[in-house]
Design a protein around this motif. Structure first.
Motif, PDB file in Angstrom:
ATOM      1  N   GLY A 144       0.832  -1.200   0.000  1.00 36.53           N
ATOM      2  CA  GLY A 144       0.000   0.000   0.000  1.00 36.53           C
ATOM      3  C   GLY A 144       0.863   1.244   0.000  1.00 36.53           C
ATOM      4  O   GLY A 144       1.992   1.243  -0.484  1.00 36.53           O
ATOM      5  N   LEU A 145       0.321   2.304   0.589  1.00 38.97           N
ATOM      6  CA  LEU A 145       1.028   3.584   0.593  1.00 38.97           C
ATOM      7  C   LEU A 145       1.952   3.732   1.792  1.00 38.97           C
ATOM      8  O   LEU A 145       2.659   4.728   1.902  1.00 38.97           O
ATOM      9  CB  LEU A 145       0.015   4.737   0.551  1.00 38.97           C
ATOM     10  N   SER A 146       1.936   2.755   2.725  1.00 44.68           N
ATOM     11  CA  SER A 146       2.791   2.857   3.905  1.00 44.68           C
ATOM     12  C   SER A 146       3.086   1.471   4.462  1.00 44.68           C
ATOM     13  O   SER A 146       2.455   0.474   4.080  1.00 44.68           O
ATOM     14  CB  SER A 146       2.124   3.720   4.988  1.00 44.68           C
ATOM     15  N   ILE A 147       4.065   1.410   5.377  1.00 41.25           N
ATOM     16  CA  ILE A 147       4.408   0.179   6.088  1.00 41.25           C
ATOM     17  C   ILE A 147       3.908   0.340   7.513  1.00 41.25           C
ATOM     18  O   ILE A 147       4.298   1.272   8.210  1.00 41.25           O
ATOM     19  CB  ILE A 147       5.929  -0.068   6.072  1.00 41.25           C
ATOM     20  N   SER A 148       3.047  -0.574   7.960  1.00 37.50           N
ATOM     21  CA  SER A 148       2.376  -0.409   9.250  1.00 37.50           C
ATOM     22  C   SER A 148       3.261  -0.832  10.412  1.00 37.50           C
ATOM     23  O   SER A 148       4.223  -1.591  10.258  1.00 37.50           O
ATOM     24  CB  SER A 148       1.086  -1.229   9.275  1.00 37.50           C
TER      25      SER A 148
ATOM     26  N   GLU B 180      12.630  13.806   6.088  1.00 35.47           N
ATOM     27  CA  GLU B 180      11.302  13.487   5.569  1.00 35.47           C
ATOM     28  C   GLU B 180      11.239  12.069   5.008  1.00 35.47           C
ATOM     29  O   GLU B 180      10.161  11.489   4.900  1.00 35.47           O
ATOM     30  CB  GLU B 180      10.901  14.485   4.474  1.00 35.47           C
ATOM     31  N   ASP B 181      12.397  11.523   4.648  1.00 39.11           N
ATOM     32  CA  ASP B 181      12.455  10.162   4.115  1.00 39.11           C
ATOM     33  C   ASP B 181      12.829   9.144   5.197  1.00 39.11           C
ATOM     34  O   ASP B 181      12.228   8.077   5.280  1.00 39.11           O
ATOM     35  CB  ASP B 181      13.457  10.076   2.961  1.00 39.11           C
ATOM     36  N   VAL B 182      13.841   9.456   5.971  1.00 37.39           N
ATOM     37  CA  VAL B 182      14.307   8.553   7.024  1.00 37.39           C
ATOM     38  C   VAL B 182      14.564   9.375   8.282  1.00 37.39           C
ATOM     39  O   VAL B 182      15.235  10.417   8.217  1.00 37.39           O
ATOM     40  CB  VAL B 182      15.614   7.833   6.607  1.00 37.39           C
ATOM     41  N   SER B 183      14.043   8.921   9.413  1.00 37.36           N
ATOM     42  CA  SER B 183      14.217   9.690  10.648  1.00 37.36           C
ATOM     43  C   SER B 183      15.698   9.831  10.992  1.00 37.36           C
ATOM     44  O   SER B 183      16.516   8.962  10.676  1.00 37.36           O
ATOM     45  CB  SER B 183      13.485   9.011  11.810  1.00 37.36           C
ATOM     46  N   VAL B 184      16.011  10.933  11.635  1.00 39.21           N
ATOM     47  CA  VAL B 184      17.402  11.241  11.972  1.00 39.21           C
ATOM     48  C   VAL B 184      17.991  10.150  12.860  1.00 39.21           C
ATOM     49  O   VAL B 184      19.159   9.762  12.705  1.00 39.21           O
ATOM     50  CB  VAL B 184      17.494  12.615  12.668  1.00 39.21           C
ATOM     51  N   THR B 185      17.196   9.631  13.803  1.00 37.13           N
ATOM     52  CA  THR B 185      17.720   8.630  14.729  1.00 37.13           C
ATOM     53  C   THR B 185      18.061   7.322  14.020  1.00 37.13           C
ATOM     54  O   THR B 185      19.078   6.693  14.310  1.00 37.13           O
ATOM     55  CB  THR B 185      16.698   8.358  15.852  1.00 37.13           C
TER      56      THR B 185
ATOM     57  N   ASP C 269      11.650   1.041   0.067  1.00 36.22           N
ATOM     58  CA  ASP C 269      10.806   2.213   0.329  1.00 36.22           C
ATOM     59  C   ASP C 269      10.683   2.460   1.825  1.00 36.22           C
ATOM     60  O   ASP C 269       9.577   2.576   2.374  1.00 36.22           O
ATOM     61  CB  ASP C 269       9.417   2.038  -0.292  1.00 36.22           C
ATOM     62  N   ALA C 270      11.818   2.534   2.508  1.00 33.62           N
ATOM     63  CA  ALA C 270      11.801   2.804   3.947  1.00 33.62           C
ATOM     64  C   ALA C 270      11.205   4.175   4.252  1.00 33.62           C
ATOM     65  O   ALA C 270      10.835   4.452   5.401  1.00 33.62           O
ATOM     66  CB  ALA C 270      13.223   2.709   4.513  1.00 33.62           C
ATOM     67  N   ASP C 271      11.101   5.035   3.246  1.00 29.42           N
ATOM     68  CA  ASP C 271      10.464   6.334   3.441  1.00 29.42           C
ATOM     69  C   ASP C 271       8.957   6.201   3.645  1.00 29.42           C
ATOM     70  O   ASP C 271       8.293   7.175   4.017  1.00 29.42           O
ATOM     71  CB  ASP C 271      10.737   7.247   2.237  1.00 29.42           C
ATOM     72  N   ARG C 272       8.399   5.011   3.424  1.00 29.91           N
ATOM     73  CA  ARG C 272       6.967   4.787   3.621  1.00 29.91           C
ATOM     74  C   ARG C 272       6.650   4.225   5.003  1.00 29.91           C
ATOM     75  O   ARG C 272       5.516   3.844   5.287  1.00 29.91           O
ATOM     76  CB  ARG C 272       6.425   3.833   2.542  1.00 29.91           C
ATOM     77  N   LEU C 273       7.628   4.142   5.884  1.00 26.26           N
ATOM     78  CA  LEU C 273       7.387   3.694   7.253  1.00 26.26           C
ATOM     79  C   LEU C 273       6.504   4.717   7.972  1.00 26.26           C
ATOM     80  O   LEU C 273       6.778   5.918   7.924  1.00 26.26           O
ATOM     81  CB  LEU C 273       8.705   3.558   8.014  1.00 26.26           C
ATOM     82  N   THR C 274       5.447   4.232   8.638  1.00 29.11           N
ATOM     83  CA  THR C 274       4.692   5.136   9.498  1.00 29.11           C
ATOM     84  C   THR C 274       5.557   5.483  10.710  1.00 29.11           C
ATOM     85  O   THR C 274       6.589   4.845  10.958  1.00 29.11           O
ATOM     86  CB  THR C 274       3.393   4.481   9.982  1.00 29.11           C
ATOM     87  N   GLU C 275       5.122   6.474  11.480  1.00 31.23           N
ATOM     88  CA  GLU C 275       5.916   6.871  12.655  1.00 31.23           C
ATOM     89  C   GLU C 275       6.057   5.713  13.629  1.00 31.23           C
ATOM     90  O   GLU C 275       7.146   5.456  14.164  1.00 31.23           O
ATOM     91  CB  GLU C 275       5.252   8.060  13.341  1.00 31.23           C
ATOM     92  N   GLY C 276       4.961   4.973  13.845  1.00 32.63           N
ATOM     93  CA  GLY C 276       5.018   3.824  14.750  1.00 32.63           C
ATOM     94  C   GLY C 276       5.933   2.731  14.235  1.00 32.63           C
ATOM     95  O   GLY C 276       6.691   2.126  15.002  1.00 32.63           O
ATOM     96  N   ALA C 277       5.897   2.483  12.925  1.00 38.48           N
ATOM     97  CA  ALA C 277       6.769   1.461  12.339  1.00 38.48           C
ATOM     98  C   ALA C 277       8.233   1.863  12.446  1.00 38.48           C
ATOM     99  O   ALA C 277       9.104   1.027  12.718  1.00 38.48           O
ATOM    100  CB  ALA C 277       6.384   1.241  10.878  1.00 38.48           C
ATOM    101  N   ALA C 278       8.510   3.149  12.235  1.00 42.74           N
ATOM    102  CA  ALA C 278       9.894   3.640  12.360  1.00 42.74           C
ATOM    103  C   ALA C 278      10.400   3.473  13.791  1.00 42.74           C
ATOM    104  O   ALA C 278      11.561   3.094  14.010  1.00 42.74           O
ATOM    105  CB  ALA C 278       9.965   5.104  11.933  1.00 42.74           C
ATOM    106  N   ASN C 279       9.543   3.728  14.763  1.00 47.02           N
ATOM    107  CA  ASN C 279       9.951   3.566  16.161  1.00 47.02           C
ATOM    108  C   ASN C 279      10.216   2.102  16.492  1.00 47.02           C
ATOM    109  O   ASN C 279      11.158   1.777  17.230  1.00 47.02           O
ATOM    110  CB  ASN C 279       8.871   4.128  17.092  1.00 47.02           C
TER     111      ASN C 279
END
Length: 397
Positions: A97-101, A163-168, A128-138
């Motif tokens: 889809g448009l994001s990774i949950s 905007e693509d990959v979180s700084v952390t 497409d790691a830029d499609r990670l939701t905030e929760g998925a990135a955490n």
């Protein structure tokens, strides 16, 4: 010495050098010849423009890590199964889809914490790691901060911008920057690997904007060539107000047709395989229950396929918009007599005609309208509304 798998990376010699050294270091760690990771690390970030081969680089590196020789020989079971997508210890995340949950990422991180079963490393590739939701990135961050001993995370994104990959996450990854492959290298791989006739390969390489997959499709799919020509006729075809909506319809329809063509065969194969796995078509006791379970599973699959089709349609529309932007850029290059290479050399006559009709400021406004349309669609504005607004500006200048 580098192995055969690296030949899949077109025009990326600097990246190949770094990755092959890292793979050799990883092999030494696994064999006990070294306790120093050296060039190897547990998290990598592959960045580069569309078509540069980010996911190809990640898969190729994964194959080299699982290679029996540590070189990426291309012949051993580790190399072949990784490149085929069937290696038990290599997990590939491709957002349908448009994001990774967050649920998907938590399950993946949990699985990646296990020791390798048949290979040398547990490898997680996130396209497409830029499609990670905030929760998925955490969820991913926790795994990257405290990685299991034999697990490697390979992330692919357009850039390392926040905007693509979180700084952390970015700060815990080693970055591999891929470049736009030169047209000569793309043409060569089309001829040698895909069996494309040389003249067609050179043409496709010259108009693909450095996108290897796009070049292959243009060289081998006549309908893709027709759709590109239809898109590039739009700038000089906007003569009457009614043309605005006709051209917008054409753009949307081309994207829908492309997405349908790409998805249909894959969707049917997936549904048939799922029904078979769930026992559909069997006989005897329990058939009715198996059929209900299979139907329910297929409905869930259809929802995911619909989401994937939406993403494919948007990605295809974005490629058309990139082609349009390239045309207006060619107009500016022609008007300025800069002598830079054109994005669409086969439409040089059309861009020259446009340069004679429009002022540079007008061409620039049109280019900005295309870029604004891409941004609007990325922000989930309905594609038809965004495209119609863009085409009005393209006509008025």
């Amino acid at each position: 010495m580098t192995g055969a798998v690296w030949s899949q990376l077109v025009g990326q010699e600097p990246a190949i050098e770094v990755l092959s050294v890292a793979a050799a270091s990883a092999a030494a760690l696994v064999s006990g010849e070294s306790t120093d990771a050296g060039a190897m690390t547990h998290a990598w970030l592959f960045t580069g423009p569309p078509g540069s081969g980010r996911s190809v680089a990640a898969r190729t590196f994964a194959a080299a890590l699982e290679c029996n020789l540590g070189l990426g020989c291309g012949e051993c079971t580790g190399c072949r199964t990784t490149l085929a997508g069937t290696h038990a210890d290599v997990r590939l995340v491709v957002p349908e889809g448009l994001s990774i949950s967050v649920a998907e990422m938590r399950a993946l991180v949990q699985a990646a914490a296990r020791r390798p079963t048949t290979g040398r490393w547990q490898v997680v590739i996130i396209e497409d790691a830029d499609r990670l939701t905030e929760g998925a990135a955490n969820a991913l961050l926790k795994a990257v901060e405290e990685p299991p001993e034999r697990t490697v995370f390979l992330l692919c994104a357009p850039s390392d911008h926040p905007e693509d990959v979180s700084v952390t996450i970015r700060s815990r990854c080693r970055r591999i920057t891929l470049r736009t492959p030169p047209a000569e290298a793309i043409a060569q791989v089309l001829v040698e690997r895909d069996g494309v006739e040389e003249q067609m390969a050179q043409w496709a390489a010259s108009v693909c904007g450095g996108h290897v997959g796009r070049a292959r499709r243009l060289a081998t799919d006549e309908s893709a060539r027709r759709r590109r020509d239809a898109v590039l006729r739009i700038p000089l075809g906007l003569r009457r107000p009614a043309d605005v909506f006709a051209c917008a319809d054409e753009l949307i329809k081309a994207a829908e047709d492309d997405a349908t063509e790409e998805s249909k065969a894959r969707d049917e194969v997936e549904q048939d395989a799922l029904r078979t796995a769930m026992g559909s078509g069997g006989t005897g006791k329990g058939v009715a229950a198996a059929k209900r379970a299979a139907d329910a599973a297929v409905r869930q699959l259809e929802k995911r396929q619909k989401s994937r089709a939406t993403r494919t349609q948007r990605d295809t529309l974005d490629l058309a918009l990139v082609d349009l932007a390239g045309f207006y850029r060619d107009v500016l290059v022609t008007a300025s007599s800069a002598g830079a290479a054109l994005n669409h050399p086969d439409h040089a006559e059309h861009s020259a005609a446009a340069a004679a009709q429009w002022t540079p400021a007008s061409a620039l406004r049109r280019l900005e309208a295309v870029l604004a349309c891409r941004e609007a669609i990325d922000l989930n504005v309905k594609p038809r509304i965004a495209v119609e607004a863009m085409v009005i500006t393209l006509r008025e200048g």
